[in-house]
Design a protein around this motif. Structure first.
Motif, PDB file in Angstrom:
ATOM      1  N   ALA A  85     -14.752  -6.572  -7.228  1.00  0.00           N
ATOM      2  CA  ALA A  85     -14.680  -6.027  -5.868  1.00  0.00           C
ATOM      3  C   ALA A  85     -16.009  -5.354  -5.559  1.00  0.00           C
ATOM      4  O   ALA A  85     -16.551  -4.626  -6.391  1.00  0.00           O
ATOM      5  N   VAL A 138      -8.954   2.067  -6.608  1.00  0.00           N
ATOM      6  CA  VAL A 138     -10.140   1.470  -7.232  1.00  0.00           C
ATOM      7  C   VAL A 138     -11.301   2.447  -7.187  1.00  0.00           C
ATOM      8  O   VAL A 138     -12.054   2.591  -8.151  1.00  0.00           O
ATOM      9  N   SER A 155      -5.790  -0.778  -4.151  1.00  0.00           N
ATOM     10  CA  SER A 155      -5.475  -2.090  -4.716  1.00  0.00           C
ATOM     11  C   SER A 155      -4.021  -2.135  -5.149  1.00  0.00           C
ATOM     12  O   SER A 155      -3.359  -1.103  -5.322  1.00  0.00           O
ATOM     13  N   VAL A 215      -7.064  -6.012  -2.556  1.00  0.00           N
ATOM     14  CA  VAL A 215      -7.837  -4.778  -2.378  1.00  0.00           C
ATOM     15  C   VAL A 215      -7.987  -4.513  -0.885  1.00  0.00           C
ATOM     16  O   VAL A 215      -7.879  -5.433  -0.065  1.00  0.00           O
ATOM     17  N   TRP A 216      -8.277  -3.256  -0.539  1.00  0.00           N
ATOM     18  CA  TRP A 216      -8.443  -2.878   0.864  1.00  0.00           C
ATOM     19  C   TRP A 216      -9.122  -1.510   0.931  1.00  0.00           C
ATOM     20  O   TRP A 216      -9.213  -0.800  -0.067  1.00  0.00           O
ATOM     21  N   TRP A 228      -8.460  -1.755 -13.356  1.00  0.00           N
ATOM     22  CA  TRP A 228      -9.775  -1.585 -12.753  1.00  0.00           C
ATOM     23  C   TRP A 228     -10.659  -0.668 -13.604  1.00  0.00           C
ATOM     24  O   TRP A 228     -10.207   0.364 -14.085  1.00  0.00           O
ATOM     25  N   ILE A 231     -11.047   2.947  -1.634  1.00  0.00           N
ATOM     26  CA  ILE A 231     -10.679   1.555  -1.884  1.00  0.00           C
ATOM     27  C   ILE A 231      -9.389   1.538  -2.699  1.00  0.00           C
ATOM     28  O   ILE A 231      -9.325   2.116  -3.790  1.00  0.00           O
ATOM     29  N   SER A 251       0.848  -1.191   0.000  1.00  0.00           N
ATOM     30  CA  SER A 251       0.000   0.000   0.000  1.00  0.00           C
ATOM     31  C   SER A 251       0.880   1.235   0.000  1.00  0.00           C
ATOM     32  O   SER A 251       2.104   1.148   0.106  1.00  0.00           O
ATOM     33  N   ARG A 267      -1.344  -5.207  -7.472  1.00  0.00           N
ATOM     34  CA  ARG A 267      -1.261  -6.522  -8.091  1.00  0.00           C
ATOM     35  C   ARG A 267       0.181  -7.003  -8.120  1.00  0.00           C
ATOM     36  O   ARG A 267       1.127  -6.204  -8.147  1.00  0.00           O
ATOM     37  N   LEU A 272     -13.711  -9.450  -2.373  1.00  0.00           N
ATOM     38  CA  LEU A 272     -12.967  -9.655  -3.613  1.00  0.00           C
ATOM     39  C   LEU A 272     -13.170 -11.073  -4.101  1.00  0.00           C
ATOM     40  O   LEU A 272     -13.016 -12.034  -3.345  1.00  0.00           O
ATOM     41  N   SER A 299     -15.612   2.623 -11.007  1.00  0.00           N
ATOM     42  CA  SER A 299     -16.544   2.083 -10.019  1.00  0.00           C
ATOM     43  C   SER A 299     -17.966   2.554 -10.303  1.00  0.00           C
ATOM     44  O   SER A 299     -18.191   3.687 -10.717  1.00  0.00           O
TER      45      SER A 299
END
Length: 386
Positions: free
Chosen positions: A174, A151, A136, A121-122, A195, A134, A94, A138, A164, A198
């Motif tokens: 998500a 995200v 993310s 994700v978090w 992503w 939110i 993060s 990878r 997720l 949203s």
């Protein structure tokens, strides 16, 4: 109790925080299970330090690679296990947080997809919006973790833990709740494009509580989301063609498990105190009448896991022990079987988790109170298909 996950072929891993010594921070430890050798000794992924006492999460792919993710004071850390090499050094995935309160409420989720790649994700606070967002990141075995990505950057005063679901081809879903505005949001992930923007799943009626969000996908990227609004469980079916369908109210209670098979059929563990129920969705027909799991009403909690063939295991704990029932396609639910060695009355069994195996077996783990004190022991049991 942390996280229990597996490769679907009998191997599993448990990751948790052990009891800390006086003045110590949290450590992250693990034990791995293989059918041929049993459980390994406890391994320390990260020694006591600035880690927070928030449960780690983990995922395991079909080749036996493991990814564990957990919060520490300044952000989220991850460590990867590869057979023959062991656990790698923890890496921050993060952005760096200025306050440990951001990490405490991160509630991360992680999943693998093809080629040993992973997605996490978090929730986090506070980015450009000044509120909870939110985030993310990878992972690719060739390059490691990439730069953290946003995200959802609109932000809200209160955001649920993101659910997720990751398909084997890399498509992911998500879902999270903006509880103070009674809105449920979603975003889809494509490994080539990242992503998508949203979008709200639905504008829901005003609610005091919006929680318990779950999501599940099959290999084709179709699936479901479940959530509880106030005291009513809702479901919405998702397809890659049509998106989310109009939410359907299922009844009072919440969900503690959700899985979808290759044909688009779903199973859910429905908690409707004092009842625990198995709920099935049949593609083309809809949700069927729920089936009580215990033979009589018993308050408790549980978990659900489905194998690649659509067969599944339900486990739950009540005041008498930890129990299981297997679901077989075309046959339905089998008989209840106690899997905990401890029995009695007015006991509390928590943290139940289960991992189904393609051969019909399963590994389950749970927290069991130690007699005479306030501590807990982590126990596990395995069912071997006959």
């Amino acid at each position: 109790m942390g996280s229990l996950t597996g490769d679907g072929n009998g191997s599993a891993v448990a990751v948790w925080i052990p009891i800390a010594g006086a003045g110590e921070g949290a450590a992250i430890v693990t034990r791995r299970f293989a059918p041929s050798t049993g459980w390994t000794p406890v391994e320390t992924i990260d020694p006591p330090g600035p880690n927070l006492f928030q449960d780690p999460v983990a995922a395991m792919d079909a080749q036996g690679a493991i990814m564990a993710v957990w919060p520490e004071r300044s952000g989220l850390l991850a460590s990867r296990f590869v057979a023959g090499s062991g656990w790698g050094a923890p890496t921050r995935i993060s952005r760096e947080y200025s306050s440990p309160l951001t990490s405490i409420q991160a509630a991360p989720a992680v999943g693998f997809y093809s080629g040993g790649r992973a997605l996490a994700v978090w929730s986090e606070c506070c980015g450009g919006s000044g509120a909870f967002e939110i985030g993310s990141n990878r992972f690719d075995p060739a390059t490691g973790w990439l730069t953290p990505d946003g995200v959802w950057a609109i932000g809200a005063r209160d955001v649920s833990a993101p659910a997720l679901a990751v398909a084997a081809n890399g498509s992911a879903l998500a879902v999270w709740a903006e509880a103070d505005a009674s809105r449920l949001w979603m975003s889809t992930f494509d490994p080539r494009r990242g992503w998508a923007v949203s979008q709200p799943i639905a504008l829901l009626a005003p609610a005091q509580l919006l929680y318990g969000v779950r999501a599940a996908l099959n290999a084709a990227g179709d699936g479901f989301a479940l959530w509880t609004q106030d005291d009513t469980l809702f479901a919405s079916r998702y397809t890659t063609v049509t998106g989310f369908a109009t939410p359907q109210a299922l009844g009072r209670g919440g969900s503690q498990g959700l899985a979808v098979d290759s044909a688009g059929n779903a199973l859910a563990l429905w908690v409707q105190p004092p009842r625990l129920l198995a709920l099935r969705y049949t593609a083309g027909r809809g949700w069927e009448a729920p089936v009580p799991l215990p033979p009589q009403d018993a308050n408790g909690s549980g978990a659900l896991s489905m194998d690649a063939g659509g067969n599944a295991w339900f486990v739950w704990g009540d005041s008498t022990g930890v129990w299981s029932r297997r679901y077989v396609v075309g046959q339905g639910l089998g008989l209840a079987e106690r899997i905990s060695p401890t029995t009695g009355s007015d006991l509390v069994f928590g943290g139940l988790q289960v991992v189904a195996e393609a051969q019909g077996g399963a590994v389950a783990a749970w927290l069991e109170p130690l007699p005479g004190n306030s501590s807990w022991s982590i126990l596990a049991n395995r069912y071997v298909a006959r």
